[in-house]
Design an enzyme around this catalytic site. Structure first.
Site, PDB file in Angstrom:
ATOM      1  N   HIS A  83      74.805  33.078  26.533  1.00 24.26           N
ATOM      2  CA  HIS A  83      75.682  34.139  26.426  1.00 24.26           C
ATOM      3  C   HIS A  83      77.080  33.639  25.800  1.00 24.26           C
ATOM      4  O   HIS A  83      77.715  34.412  25.075  1.00 24.26           O
ATOM      5  CB  HIS A  83      75.815  34.663  27.736  1.00 24.26           C
ATOM      6  CG  HIS A  83      74.558  35.598  28.164  1.00 24.26           C
ATOM      7  ND1 HIS A  83      74.787  36.934  28.615  1.00 24.26           N
ATOM      8  CD2 HIS A  83      73.416  35.349  27.958  1.00 24.26           C
ATOM      9  CE1 HIS A  83      73.495  37.517  28.732  1.00 24.26           C
ATOM     10  NE2 HIS A  83      72.467  36.536  28.245  1.00 24.26           N
ATOM     11  N   HIS A 245      62.884  32.540  27.836  1.00 23.64           N
ATOM     12  CA  HIS A 245      62.445  33.351  29.077  1.00 23.64           C
ATOM     13  C   HIS A 245      61.221  32.539  29.477  1.00 23.64           C
ATOM     14  O   HIS A 245      60.707  32.872  30.581  1.00 23.64           O
ATOM     15  CB  HIS A 245      61.705  34.602  28.326  1.00 23.64           C
ATOM     16  CG  HIS A 245      63.027  35.323  28.152  1.00 23.64           C
ATOM     17  ND1 HIS A 245      62.471  36.805  27.722  1.00 23.64           N
ATOM     18  CD2 HIS A 245      64.221  35.267  28.196  1.00 23.64           C
ATOM     19  CE1 HIS A 245      63.825  37.394  27.540  1.00 23.64           C
ATOM     20  NE2 HIS A 245      64.702  36.708  27.855  1.00 23.64           N
TER      21      HIS A 245
END
Length: 720
Positions: A83, A245
């Site tokens: 992020h 993920h």
């Protein structure tokens, strides 16, 4: 009872006033280490191996105040690094990880970053230990990269060299929305420029699907646009999503109504932590970040293909998270996914709508299946995509420091060939300037071409600039603002000079050569000196030779095609408003002037003097005379400011967009000047007018020339 009146700040009273604050941000005076601090030098003394060992130990030591999922903080640090880097966007190079700006608003307060304030606090003991030798910006990316390595990924490499900023980036480019998580930036795979996130407060897309609609195909369209805006192709996109993920989980243990305010809005006793969750314990198994309760893989602290295996093996059924958000559960799947805190519990695999996009989009599905069948290829693709994700805003490879920098140079680093010649000496530079002035190209064209080459630089990601002379190649040589047909003639004249000089040197057995990149800048410098001489001032424009010429195969065509400007106030260019691409965030041309000035690292006075000088030199788009408020174009005078501030002139709009204006003599009504709103802002805006008045004064002629020369030289050498 006395009525409470809301206090208003200057930005509340005059919200449309042009904001120049971005030109004053992150000055050397803000850095607590002082203006002479050299982070590149400090980080060279860092014991990187010791930092890595400290990070690995920290990741496996769960803290009571913020417990680690699965006993490992690695997934949290991967999210932190992702992020930090993932807010980068290609159009202006803003966002990204290079300055550690995730620590400040607005980014630390985005809903997509809930919980990352905890990740930063977990890293504080390591930052404290290494102090000035390790920036937050480097530590954040190193933590995520070491986490990958600790959980089984063969990383491609890692570079140090990111220097921290110490105040928020208050550029208005993060979005005009008044509310977070709105979907007003575009639907159906369209997205307003320059944004790379579909909603304010997100990094990429809404995990639930477009606008909260659980539509995997629609989500794929948004993902493709969002990742493309960050410079990622389909293969890199699939690799990053499937690789990222493979680890960790989403957190949505209960209703979102119990979530407290963001870090900046939280009470002072929280000491900069935000998002306090008032549901049960509010941490560990009761944590809330995104509102989804999803664990993708049965091996959430180990890299592998389990995510892809489950994605294609099962059919997926829509369900609601404890917070009422759309998510998907595998039909008829056994409970094989471990609980992050209770070893006796197992769960069914779950996915987000954005995950199913990789299954239902034909292009993504093809790539994902190939990765599933070729695990080693998948790991290499993920490692390369992660390296690009976390390094693409660092600029050319010369800024990469430390023992783990890969040998390979990537196209997104704006590579240049090594210099295999010696640059011209001072006397030879003077001879070259004489030849350049004798081409007959004229001052305006030579200045315009030099500016066109050098002003492509943007400090946000250190890309562009004069070094390499990329302006010779497609797509820069076809940018409308660069006068494609005129540019051909200028470059042809320069090529003759370059060939003649280099052949002369070769015949003499001299190792000296002049590059096209140097010649373009030198031509502009020669023109400025001549223009100053005609104004009555002998000046020497600083020039440092030694630039090299990029090869055509070293141009990242897709990138430079996408960043073609539709506004460039320094050259008084603004694409016809009727031809502005649908999906662009339209705002005033003067805003884009400030935006470009910030990317060029200019101060307010530097921006002002450069505009005034370029106008006096006639270096404006198509040389049409807009803003050239002088009877002596091509002479480096302060006439632009003198005539702009002349109260004997009345300005009136000349088009329906209030972009073009004409100045009329108040006594005779005769039309005297033509200008754009970019020009008039220097007389209208109080702060800009104050600086313009300095340069318009009778005693400012020499100061104007010398200040222009200094600012010009700064831009010409930004990337060198």
């Amino acid at each position: 009872m006395k009525k409470k009146v809301r206090k208003r700040w200057i930005t509340d009273w005059w919200p449309n006033r042009l904001n120049l604050k971005v030109l004053r941000q992150n000055s050397p005076e803000v850095n607590p280490y002082g203006p002479d601090f050299d982070y590149a030098k400090e980080v060279q003394g860092l014991d990187v191996e010791a930092v890595k060992e400290d990070l690995k130990a920290l990741m496996k030591t769960s803290q009571d105040w913020w417990p680690a999922d699965f006993g490992h903080y690695g997934p949290l640090f991967i999210r932190l690094a992702w992020h930090s880097a993932g807010s980068y966007r290609i159009y202006d190079g803003r966002g990204g990880a290079r300055e550690g700006s995730l620590r400040f608003p607005p980014r630390i307060n985005w809903p997509d970053n809930i919980g990352l304030d905890k990740a930063l606090r977990l890293l504080w003991p390591i930052k404290k230990k290494y102090g000035r030798k390790l920036s937050w910006a480097d530590l954040i990316i190193l933590a995520g990269t070491v986490a990958l390595e600790d959980m089984g990924v063969k990383i491609l490499g890692f570079a140090l060299g990111r220097e921290d900023i110490y105040e928020p980036d208050e550029s208005p480019d993060w979005g005009p929305e008044e509310e977070m998580l709105t979907s007003h930036r575009g639907q159906g795979g369209k997205l307003e420029r320059p944004y790379a996130a579909t909603e304010m407060g997100l990094i990429y897309v809404n995990p639930e699907g477009p606008g909260g609609n659980p539509d995997p195909v629609g989500s794929a369209k948004e993902i493709r646009v969002a990742f493309y805006r960050m410079g990622m192709d389909d293969e890199e996109t699939v690799a990053l999503i499937a690789g990222g993920h493979a680890f960790g989980k989403c957190h949505g243990a209960g209703p979102g109504k119990y979530l407290g305010p963001d870090p900046s809005s939280s009470p002072i006793e929280e000491q900069g932590l935000g998002w306090k969750y008032g549901y049960r314990s509010g941490k560990g198994p009761d944590t809330y970040t995104s509102g989804f309760e999803v664990i993708w893989s049965p091996t959430p602290t180990k890299f592998g293909i389990q995510y892809l295996h489950l994605l294609f093996k099962h059919d997926w059924e829509l369900e609601k998270s404890p917070d009422g958000k759309h998510q998907w559960v595998a039909k008829d799947a056994p409970e094989i996914v471990p609980d992050p805190y209770d070893p006796q519990k197992k769960h069914k695999p779950r996915m987000l709508t954005a995950d199913l996009a990789l299954k239902f989009d034909p292009a993504y599905s093809k790539i994902a299946k190939r990765f599933l069948e070729n695990p080693e290829e998948f790991e290499k693709a993920f490692a390369r995509a992660w390296y690009k994700l976390t390094h693409r805003d660092m600029g050319p490879k010369r800024y990469y420091l430390g023992p783990y920098v890969p040998q390979e140079e990537f196209i997104w680093q704006d590579p240049l060939p090594p210099r295999d010649f010696e640059p011209p000496e001072e006397a030879e530079l003077e001879e070259l300037k004489r030849r350049l002035l004798e081409t007959g190209l004229g001052i305006a064209r030579m200045v315009y071409t030099a500016w066109a080459s050098a002003s492509t630089y943007r400090h946000s990601d250190r890309r562009g600039g004069a070094n390499g002379a990329r302006i010779r190649f497609y797509p820069l040589n076809r940018w409308e603002v660069n006068h494609p047909e005129d540019l051909k003639e200028v470059l042809a004249a320069y090529e003759k000079i370059q060939q003649a000089f280099n052949q002369e040197q070769e015949r003499k057995g001299s190792p000296r050569r002049v590059s096209f990149a140097d010649l373009i800048v030198l031509g502009g410098c020669a023109a400025v000196e001549e223009a100053a001489r005609q104004a009555g001032f002998e000046v020497k424009v600083p020039f440092k030779p030694g630039r090299v010429d990029a090869r055509e195969d070293q141009i990242e065509v897709a990138f430079y095609r996408e960043i073609e400007p539709f506004a460039e106030g320094f050259r008084n260019y603004f694409r016809d408003p009727s031809r502005i691409d649908e999906g662009c965030v339209f705002t005033t041309p003067e805003y884009f002037l400030v935006d470009r000035a910030q990317l060029l690292r200019l101060t307010v006075p530097e921006m002002v003097v450069l505009v005034g000088g370029l106008r006096a030199l006639g270096a404006t788009y198509r040389y049409q005379g807009y803003g050239v408020l002088t009877e002596r174009p091509g002479v480096l005078t302060n006439d632009f400011f003198v005539n702009l501030l002349d109260m004997g002139v009345e300005w009136k709009p000349a088009d329906d967009y209030r972009y073009l204006f004409k100045g009329y003599d108040r006594k005779t009504g005769e039309a005297r000047w033509r200008a754009t709103r970019v020009d008039l802002i220097f007389g209208h805006h109080d702060e800009l007018r104050a600086v313009a008045e300095v340069y318009a004064a009778d005693d400012a002629r020499e100061k104007f020339v010398r200040d222009f020369v200094a600012a010009w030289s700064k831009v010409m050498h930004l990337d060198f």
